[in-house]
Design an enzyme around this catalytic site. Sequence first.
Site, PDB file in Angstrom:
ATOM      1  CE1 TYR A 141      -3.693   2.521   0.776  1.00 33.87           C
ATOM      2  CE2 TYR A 141      -2.279   3.306   2.542  1.00 33.87           C
ATOM      3  CZ  TYR A 141      -3.387   3.458   1.732  1.00 33.87           C
ATOM      4  OH  TYR A 141      -4.193   4.568   1.894  1.00 33.87           O
ATOM      5  CG  ASP A 236       6.010   3.543   0.649  1.00 31.92           C
ATOM      6  OD1 ASP A 236       6.346   4.219   1.644  1.00 31.92           O
ATOM      7  OD2 ASP A 236       4.826   3.402   0.293  1.00 31.92           O
ATOM      8  CE  LYS A 264       2.318   5.377   8.241  1.00 34.23           C
ATOM      9  NZ  LYS A 264       0.923   5.471   8.504  1.00 34.23           N
TER      10      LYS A 264
HETATM   11  N1  HOZ Z   1      -0.725   3.467   6.383  1.00 40.35           N
HETATM   12  C1  HOZ Z   1      -1.677   3.475   7.438  1.00 40.35           C
HETATM   13  C2  HOZ Z   1      -2.304   2.135   7.619  1.00 40.35           C
HETATM   14  N2  HOZ Z   1      -1.538   1.086   7.194  1.00 40.35           N
HETATM   15  C3  HOZ Z   1      -2.659   4.530   7.200  1.00 40.35           C
HETATM   16  C4  HOZ Z   1      -3.752   4.584   8.171  1.00 40.35           C
HETATM   17  C5  HOZ Z   1      -5.023   4.971   7.490  1.00 40.35           C
HETATM   18  O1  HOZ Z   1      -5.245   4.578   6.347  1.00 40.35           O
HETATM   19  O2  HOZ Z   1      -5.799   5.634   8.145  1.00 40.35           O
END
Ligand code: HOZ
Length: 424
Positions: A141, A236, A264
Amino acid sequence: MTSEQLFARARELIPGGVNSPVRAFRSVGGAPFFVKSAQGATITTADDRHLIDFVCTWGPAIHGHNHPRIKAAIASALENGTSFGTPNPYEVEMAELIVRFVPSIQKVRMCNSGTEATMSAIRLARGFTRRDKIIKFSGCYHGHSDSLLIKAGSGALTHGNPDSAGVPASFARETLVLPYNDAAAVEAAFLAHPGQIACIIVEPYPANVGLILPEPGYLASLRRLCTEHGALLIFDEVMTGFRLAKGGVQELVGVKPDLTTLGKIIGGGLPVGAFGGRTDVMDMLAPVGPVYQAGTLSGNPLAMAAGIAALRLLEEENPYERLATMGRQIRDTLIAATRAKGLPAQVPQTGSMFCLYFAANPIRDYATALKTDAVLFGRFFHACLAKGVYLPPSAYEACFLSTAHAGASIDQACTHMSDAIRSL
Ligand code: HOZ
């Protein structure tokens, strides 16, 4: 208002009652709680429950919530104003820190989220190589931009929309989706599309499909294939950057990407993203080069001040071994408890990241991750929550530790998680 009352009101005003789908508890059942404060390893709900938190605001809170140094840095920056829309001194300090910590990054551009970082890095790779196609891996993702929301992990997978509606088929055709941990598939894709692939983008340790670790040599083979075929390699490291080592996974595995995306931790809990890499590639960005990328709040002084404080703390404390010790404690606890209960389980863990898959065989890619027992995970999630331990509300997310978990929190959490497994 209680969480129940807040959620009822939110559902009338906000789609699904949440501002990001993965928060909605849909895959584990039940309704989300609302948080009114957070301190150290603990979050406090609107209903005055205190929970030991292994979500850590999805990664940023490596020093625990509301760390006094980060709070003081934000307060001090706030005295001078919240946003200027001009260059500010914090941006230079932040760039110096990132470049010093991550050796593959020679130049860096700040933005406002991980999604912006990956979207911009992809555009840059396309502009630099003058090629259109990209490779991503199923289950990875990289935020929610069009090119990347295909066979995606995190909330997209959790809610059964790994291929989002609204992404034009013509865009999706430019994204080649391959299985992770399969270098032969990457080689075949390069041979099938000669001179057309701009880049590979990869979460070096996929952490939006649970947590998957690479097989030996896999990341190095991505590097080799990109170099051989004139494509850029993008790591990433939005989740792994500064979390597993100051230089991220690339430092741990000794593989040098051309571009890296970050987010983050570098915001210290405020909204931020960044992407950086080789000078010749980064200098393709406007105003030097023809690839456009911008942002009103990019390099925001409050976010920069918070992020600088977070990075300086990492430098001073070098907490990685301490965090890994806690990670191993949790892993060993989960393995022992599931074995005693006779449940099939895999517990991948690296440093301060871990997850629990209810599965008999090791998880090496998206296809094997889908075989995990997500219904049982939902029961485990709620058993933990009932005992005061908050895990990500999805079988396909990684859990995070912070330095604030040390001591009583980690010991209590291990006891509660064992009890939760026993009760399944
Ligand atoms: N990358 C985060 C979850 N794996 C993002 C959290 C979200 O989508 O709110």
